[in-house]
Write a protein that holds these residues in place. Structure first.
Motif, PDB file in Angstrom:
ATOM      1  N   ASP A 257      43.118  46.162  39.306  1.00  0.00           N
ATOM      2  CA  ASP A 257      42.104  45.119  39.509  1.00  0.00           C
ATOM      3  C   ASP A 257      40.734  45.745  39.743  1.00  0.00           C
ATOM      4  OD1 ASP A 257      44.048  43.052  39.406  1.00  0.00           O
ATOM      5  OD2 ASP A 257      44.392  43.180  41.573  1.00  0.00           O
TER       6      ASP A 257
ATOM      7  N   GLN B 138      46.569  39.914  46.865  1.00  0.00           N
ATOM      8  CA  GLN B 138      46.776  41.353  46.742  1.00  0.00           C
ATOM      9  C   GLN B 138      45.743  41.902  45.769  1.00  0.00           C
ATOM     10  OE1 GLN B 138      50.865  43.172  46.390  1.00  0.00           O
ATOM     11  NE2 GLN B 138      50.253  43.225  44.257  1.00  0.00           N
TER      12      GLN B 138
ATOM     13  N   ARG C  67      48.866  52.107  45.260  1.00  0.00           N
ATOM     14  CA  ARG C  67      48.534  51.289  44.091  1.00  0.00           C
ATOM     15  C   ARG C  67      48.124  49.854  44.418  1.00  0.00           C
ATOM     16  NH1 ARG C  67      50.067  52.964  39.086  1.00  0.00           N
ATOM     17  NH2 ARG C  67      50.390  50.792  38.530  1.00  0.00           N
ATOM     18  N   ARG C  68      48.398  49.401  45.639  1.00  0.00           N
ATOM     19  CA  ARG C  68      48.073  48.010  45.960  1.00  0.00           C
ATOM     20  C   ARG C  68      47.869  47.836  47.455  1.00  0.00           C
ATOM     21  NH1 ARG C  68      52.907  48.899  45.033  1.00  0.00           N
ATOM     22  NH2 ARG C  68      52.803  48.481  42.820  1.00  0.00           N
TER      23      ARG C  68
ATOM     24  N   MET D  14      40.925  39.545  43.798  1.00  0.00           N
ATOM     25  CA  MET D  14      42.333  39.745  44.138  1.00  0.00           C
ATOM     26  C   MET D  14      43.224  38.758  43.369  1.00  0.00           C
ATOM     27  SD  MET D  14      42.442  38.077  47.923  1.00  0.00           S
ATOM     28  CE  MET D  14      42.219  36.323  48.174  1.00  0.00           C
ATOM     29  N   THR D  15      44.481  39.103  43.269  1.00  0.00           N
ATOM     30  CA  THR D  15      45.487  38.223  42.687  1.00  0.00           C
ATOM     31  C   THR D  15      46.023  37.337  43.803  1.00  0.00           C
ATOM     32  OG1 THR D  15      46.098  39.914  41.101  1.00  0.00           O
ATOM     33  CG2 THR D  15      47.703  38.170  41.475  1.00  0.00           C
TER      34      THR D  15
ATOM     35  N   SER E 284      58.207  48.639  46.390  1.00  0.00           N
ATOM     36  CA  SER E 284      57.701  49.118  45.106  1.00  0.00           C
ATOM     37  C   SER E 284      58.815  49.765  44.302  1.00  0.00           C
ATOM     38  CB  SER E 284      56.579  50.136  45.327  1.00  0.00           C
ATOM     39  OG  SER E 284      57.114  51.337  45.847  1.00  0.00           O
TER      40      SER E 284
ATOM     41  N   SER F 176      44.967  45.314  43.447  1.00  0.00           N
ATOM     42  CA  SER F 176      45.591  46.543  42.947  1.00  0.00           C
ATOM     43  C   SER F 176      44.522  47.496  42.433  1.00  0.00           C
ATOM     44  CB  SER F 176      46.570  46.218  41.816  1.00  0.00           C
ATOM     45  OG  SER F 176      45.854  45.815  40.663  1.00  0.00           O
TER      46      SER F 176
END
Length: 152
Positions: free
Chosen positions: A139, A134, A121-122, A26-27, A68, A136
């Motif tokens: 990812d 998060q 998307r996430r 994840m980010t 978004s 995505s």
């Protein structure tokens, strides 16, 4: 002097497992917004950071939504009809409030299945009510291109 005639031995391959949990991919350094931010601010940030959405946190840091590009489109279209190049609507008016989250401990395979089922998307990654990061769809795709067939 003792000589060995066994020759060189190959080391037994270790059965190394690859990190396949959401936590590993994840980010964590996220751009976030507040409910009282304007859509103007969101559009500028999304465009400059080249991202398509971000979590919305209240003043205590609790996840309250996600905003978004798609959420912002109605404000942009309305601006065209009213000839208004400024988008002063607030994030809280346009954000998605019913946000589905993931645990950091689920596998990327389970996450991939959820991406397929929900067509989003996430997913924010939350543990004990705290936003950790998060993950995505991009990812997930990147992870699958790096998996080795021996540990799939």
């Amino acid at each position: 002097m003792v000589k060995s005639f066994q020759g060189v031995r190959e080391a037994e391959p270790r059965n190394q497992t690859q990190p396949i949990s959401v936590r590993d991919h994840m980010t964590t350094n996220l751009i976030t917004f507040r409910p009282d931010d304007t859509i103007d601010k969101v559009l500028v940030t999304l465009a400059s950071k080249k991202i398509s959405g971000a979590p919305v946190l209240d003043h205590s840091g609790k996840l309250v939504g996600i905003i978004s590009e798609v959420d912002c489109l109605s404000v942009v279209i309305k601006g065209q009809y009213t000839n208004t190049p400024k988008f002063s609507a607030l994030v809280e008016e346009k954000m998605t409030k019913d946000v589905m989250t993931l645990s950091p401990d689920i596998t990327i395979f389970d996450a991939a299945q959820l991406f397929l089922e929900h067509k989003i998307r996430r997913f924010p990654v939350v543990k004990d009510g705290k936003l950790l990061g998060q993950i995505s769809l991009s990812d997930i795709i990147r992870v699958f291109t790096k998996l080795k067939t021996t540990t799939w």
